[in-house]
Motif scaffolding. Sequence first.
Motif, PDB file in Angstrom:
ATOM      1  N   GLU A 482      14.702 -37.051   4.184  1.00 34.04           N
ATOM      2  CA  GLU A 482      13.430 -36.934   3.471  1.00 34.04           C
ATOM      3  C   GLU A 482      12.461 -38.032   3.896  1.00 34.04           C
ATOM      4  N   LEU A 483      13.010 -39.280   3.982  1.00 35.73           N
ATOM      5  CA  LEU A 483      12.144 -40.396   4.394  1.00 35.73           C
ATOM      6  C   LEU A 483      11.625 -40.190   5.817  1.00 35.73           C
ATOM      7  N   MET A 484      12.495 -39.644   6.716  1.00 37.49           N
ATOM      8  CA  MET A 484      12.050 -39.410   8.092  1.00 37.49           C
ATOM      9  C   MET A 484      10.941 -38.345   8.109  1.00 37.49           C
ATOM     10  N   ALA A 485      11.176 -37.275   7.252  1.00 37.29           N
ATOM     11  CA  ALA A 485      10.136 -36.233   7.190  1.00 37.29           C
ATOM     12  C   ALA A 485       8.826 -36.817   6.671  1.00 37.29           C
ATOM     13  N   GLU A 486       8.941 -37.625   5.584  1.00 39.13           N
ATOM     14  CA  GLU A 486       7.743 -38.257   5.044  1.00 39.13           C
ATOM     15  C   GLU A 486       7.086 -39.164   6.082  1.00 39.13           C
ATOM     16  N   GLN A 487       7.984 -39.904   6.834  1.00 40.33           N
ATOM     17  CA  GLN A 487       7.428 -40.802   7.842  1.00 40.33           C
ATOM     18  C   GLN A 487       6.684 -40.013   8.937  1.00 40.33           C
ATOM     19  N   LEU A 488       7.318 -38.865   9.348  1.00 39.87           N
ATOM     20  CA  LEU A 488       6.656 -38.043  10.370  1.00 39.87           C
ATOM     21  C   LEU A 488       5.327 -37.477   9.854  1.00 39.87           C
ATOM     22  N   ALA A 489       5.375 -37.027   8.542  1.00 39.80           N
ATOM     23  CA  ALA A 489       4.129 -36.495   7.954  1.00 39.80           C
ATOM     24  C   ALA A 489       3.063 -37.578   7.918  1.00 39.80           C
ATOM     25  N   LYS A 490       3.497 -38.795   7.495  1.00 40.32           N
ATOM     26  CA  LYS A 490       2.527 -39.889   7.433  1.00 40.32           C
ATOM     27  C   LYS A 490       2.025 -40.264   8.812  1.00 40.32           C
ATOM     28  N   GLU A 491       2.972 -40.221   9.802  1.00 40.18           N
ATOM     29  CA  GLU A 491       2.514 -40.534  11.162  1.00 40.18           C
ATOM     30  C   GLU A 491       1.474 -39.490  11.636  1.00 40.18           C
ATOM     31  N   ARG A 492       1.804 -38.172  11.328  1.00 45.34           N
ATOM     32  CA  ARG A 492       0.837 -37.147  11.701  1.00 45.34           C
ATOM     33  C   ARG A 492      -0.498 -37.355  10.982  1.00 45.34           C
ATOM     34  N   GLU A 493      -0.431 -37.664   9.664  1.00 43.63           N
ATOM     35  CA  GLU A 493      -1.659 -37.937   8.918  1.00 43.63           C
ATOM     36  C   GLU A 493      -2.391 -39.138   9.520  1.00 43.63           C
ATOM     37  N   LEU A 494      -1.560 -40.177   9.900  1.00 40.69           N
ATOM     38  CA  LEU A 494      -2.175 -41.377  10.486  1.00 40.69           C
ATOM     39  C   LEU A 494      -2.844 -41.033  11.819  1.00 40.69           C
ATOM     40  N   GLN A 495      -2.145 -40.185  12.586  1.00 38.69           N
ATOM     41  CA  GLN A 495      -2.737 -39.802  13.872  1.00 38.69           C
ATOM     42  C   GLN A 495      -4.021 -39.005  13.679  1.00 38.69           C
ATOM     43  N   ALA A 496      -3.963 -38.062  12.654  1.00 40.74           N
ATOM     44  CA  ALA A 496      -5.180 -37.280  12.364  1.00 40.74           C
ATOM     45  C   ALA A 496      -6.316 -38.185  11.895  1.00 40.74           C
ATOM     46  N   ALA A 497      -5.943 -39.177  11.029  1.00 35.49           N
ATOM     47  CA  ALA A 497      -6.966 -40.114  10.541  1.00 35.49           C
ATOM     48  C   ALA A 497      -7.540 -40.935  11.691  1.00 35.49           C
ATOM     49  N   SER A 498      -6.643 -41.301  12.653  1.00 32.90           N
ATOM     50  CA  SER A 498      -7.128 -42.091  13.796  1.00 32.90           C
ATOM     51  C   SER A 498      -8.100 -41.263  14.625  1.00 32.90           C
ATOM     52  N   GLN A 499      -7.672 -39.971  14.847  1.00 32.17           N
ATOM     53  CA  GLN A 499      -8.583 -39.099  15.609  1.00 32.17           C
ATOM     54  C   GLN A 499      -9.924 -38.923  14.884  1.00 32.17           C
ATOM     55  N   GLN A 500      -9.840 -38.730  13.539  1.00 35.29           N
ATOM     56  CA  GLN A 500     -11.091 -38.580  12.758  1.00 35.29           C
ATOM     57  C   GLN A 500     -11.921 -39.851  12.830  1.00 35.29           C
ATOM     58  N   LEU A 501     -11.180 -41.015  12.813  1.00 36.72           N
ATOM     59  CA  LEU A 501     -11.905 -42.288  12.888  1.00 36.72           C
ATOM     60  C   LEU A 501     -12.604 -42.418  14.250  1.00 36.72           C
ATOM     61  N   ASP A 502     -11.891 -41.987  15.307  1.00 39.38           N
ATOM     62  CA  ASP A 502     -12.527 -42.049  16.644  1.00 39.38           C
ATOM     63  C   ASP A 502     -13.762 -41.127  16.687  1.00 39.38           C
ATOM     64  N   ARG A 503     -13.598 -39.936  16.076  1.00 39.28           N
ATOM     65  CA  ARG A 503     -14.718 -38.991  16.046  1.00 39.28           C
ATOM     66  C   ARG A 503     -15.914 -39.576  15.291  1.00 39.28           C
ATOM     67  N   LEU A 504     -15.581 -40.201  14.132  1.00 39.92           N
ATOM     68  CA  LEU A 504     -16.639 -40.837  13.338  1.00 39.92           C
ATOM     69  C   LEU A 504     -17.294 -41.970  14.106  1.00 39.92           C
ATOM     70  N   GLU A 505     -16.475 -42.715  14.897  1.00 35.18           N
ATOM     71  CA  GLU A 505     -17.041 -43.807  15.677  1.00 35.18           C
ATOM     72  C   GLU A 505     -18.017 -43.251  16.730  1.00 35.18           C
ATOM     73  N   LYS A 506     -17.569 -42.146  17.323  1.00 34.65           N
ATOM     74  CA  LYS A 506     -18.478 -41.529  18.310  1.00 34.65           C
ATOM     75  C   LYS A 506     -19.750 -41.033  17.642  1.00 34.65           C
ATOM     76  N   GLU A 507     -19.606 -40.404  16.471  1.00 34.03           N
ATOM     77  CA  GLU A 507     -20.784 -39.948  15.746  1.00 34.03           C
ATOM     78  C   GLU A 507     -21.697 -41.116  15.372  1.00 34.03           C
ATOM     79  N   ARG A 508     -21.045 -42.222  14.993  1.00 35.00           N
ATOM     80  CA  ARG A 508     -21.866 -43.398  14.626  1.00 35.00           C
ATOM     81  C   ARG A 508     -22.648 -43.900  15.846  1.00 35.00           C
ATOM     82  N   GLN A 509     -21.932 -43.912  17.003  1.00 31.08           N
ATOM     83  CA  GLN A 509     -22.620 -44.366  18.218  1.00 31.08           C
ATOM     84  C   GLN A 509     -23.810 -43.416  18.542  1.00 31.08           C
TER      85      GLN A 509
END
Length: 587
Positions: A482-509
Motif C-alpha cells: 500500500e505504501l509503495m502504491a501511495e508512494q508511486l501515486a505521490k510520485e506521479r502526482e509530484l511529476q504531474a505537479a512538476s510538469q504543471q509548474l514548468d508549464r506555469l513557468e513558461k506561461e509566466r515567462q
Amino acid sequence: MWLREELLKAIWHAFTALDVDHRGKVSKSQLKVLSYNLCTVMKIPHDPLTFEEHFKEDDKGPLSNEGYMPYLNRYILDKVQEDFDVLEFYRMCWTLCYKKNIHRHRLIISDADAFKVWCIFNFLSEDKYPLVIVFEEVEYFLRKLTEAMGIGWCEEKFTDYRMQHSAKSCLTVWELIELVGVIYFSNDVDRQILSMSINEVFSELILDILKQGYMMKKGHKRKNWMERWFVLRPTSLTYYVCEDLTEKKGDIVLDQSCCVESLLDKDGKKCLFIIKCLDKSFEISASDKKKKQEWIQAIQTCIQLLRLGLLSPHREARLRRRELRQKQQLDEQHLTERMKNLQAANEAKQRQLEDMRLKMEEAKAKAELEELRRKKKQSDLQDRYRLDLEREKMVRQEMEEQMAQKSSELDQYLQRVRELEDMYHRLQEALEDERQAKQDEEAMRKLQARLLEEEAAKRTELEQIYLKQQRTLTQTEAEKEELMAEQLAKERELQAASQQLDRLEKERQGALEQYQEVSRKLERAANKTKTWKDKVAKHEGLVRLIQPGHKGAQRITNWGPASFTDIELELRKKSWQEKKNQGAPAE
C-alpha cells in the motif's frame, strides 16, 4: 510399658527385706507403708481404705507373698502407666533391702555401683522365686564388664570360681555383688574404670541404651551444625547438649516408617547420613566412617525390630539364652532319666546275680554233680551278664558320643542362626537399596515427564509466536505494498505537479514578455494619450471630468496606470483567463 516381671522382682526384694524373721510373712502395717510408697513412686492414686477393705476378712496376722500378690496386682500393677521414673522405683526397693545384706567396708565398689549390679541381677535372673542368677548369665555379665573395662576375659579364673561353688548352679543377688565388688576384681583394679564399666553395662542392659556418642546435627530452622550427645534406644534417638544428659534438646522417634540412609559429603561435612521420618528428616555427621557405619547399622537394627514387633535386642538375646538353657536342661533331664533307667536295670541284674549266688551256695552241699552243673550254669550266666554289661557300656559310650554329636550340632545350629541373621540383615539392606533405586527411577521418570510437558508447552508457544510473526509479516507486506502504491501515486502526482509548474513557468515567462511588449506599446501610446482619450470619449459619448488623482498607490495594469476602472479591469481579467484556459487543452 515396663514388664510386670521386672517390677515384681524389685518388689520381691523389698518384701523379703521386710521379712525380719525369715518366715516368709510381713505385717500388714509394713505392707501398707510399702503399698503407699509404691503408689507414690509409680504415680498411682492411693486409697488407704482399699487396703483395709481388701484384707478385712483376713485376721490371721502377717501376710505371705502369695497373700499380698492379689492386692498388688489389682490395685497397683494393673494401674501402672509409662510416666513414672523406673530408676526411682528401683532405688526405693533397693533402699529397703541393701543395708541388711551388704558389708560396705569390704566392697571396692560404691553403693551406686552396687545398686546398678542389683538392677542388672534383676534383669538377668530367672523368673522364679526366690530370685537367683545362673552361672551362664553370670558369665555373660562378667564378659560384658571385662569387655567394657578393656581387659581380656580370663576363662580359668571364672572356671575356678565355679568349681569352688560346684555345689550350687546359681547365685543370689548379694553373692553376685560380692563377686563383683570383692572376689573377682581385686584391689589392683582401678575403681574408677570398674565404676565406669558397671555404668556402661547398666546403661546398655537396664536403660536400653544401645549406643551413645558425640555427633554433629544440622538444625531445621537456622541450618547450622551443632555438636550433640546422641543416645540410641530401641524406640528413639535422643540428643543432649553434653554427655551428662541434663539438658535434653530433642527426640527422634523411631517407628516402622522410618529409614536411615548414607549421604555424600557436602557443605564441608563428611561421614553424613540422614534419618527420614514421616514429618521431617534429620541430617547427622559422624566423626569417621567406622562410627558412621556403626550408627547406621544400630539404627537400622532398631527399625527392623520395630517392624517385626520384637523387644529390645538385649531382651531378645536374654529370651534366646533362656530358651537355649531350657532346651539343654530338657536334654540333660532326658539323658539323666535314661542313665537312671540303665542303672536300675544294672542294679536289678546285680541283685539277680546275688540271689543266684546264694542259691548256688545253698545247693553246694547236695551233690558234686549238681555243684559242677550249677557252677557251669553260673559261669554261663556270668558270661552272659558280662556280655550284657559290655553291651551296656557300649550303649553308654554311644550315648556319650550322641551327646557330643548333639553338642556339635547345637554349635553348628547356632552358627547357622548367626549366618542367617547376617544374611537377613544383608537382604534387608539390599531390599532397602532396591526400594531407594525404584524411588530414584520414579523421580527421574516424573522429572522427564515434566520436562516433556514443558517442552511441548514451549513448542506450542513458539508455534503461536511463529504464526503471529507470519501474520505480522503478511500484514507488513500488505502495508508495504500500500505504501509503495501511495508512494508511486505521490510520485506521479509530484511529476504531474512538476510538469504543471514548468508549464506555469513558461506561461509566466510568456506573460512577462507580453507585459514588456505592452509596456513598450504603452510608452509609444503615452505621447498620443490626449488624442486617444478624445477619440474614446467621442466614440462612447461620454466626456469624463478631470478630477484630482487618488492619494493611494496607483493601480498598475497591462494597459498603463489608471487606464481602466476596477470593473473594467475585472472584466478584462476574466476574458484573459478564459482565453488562457481554452489555450491549455489545445496544447
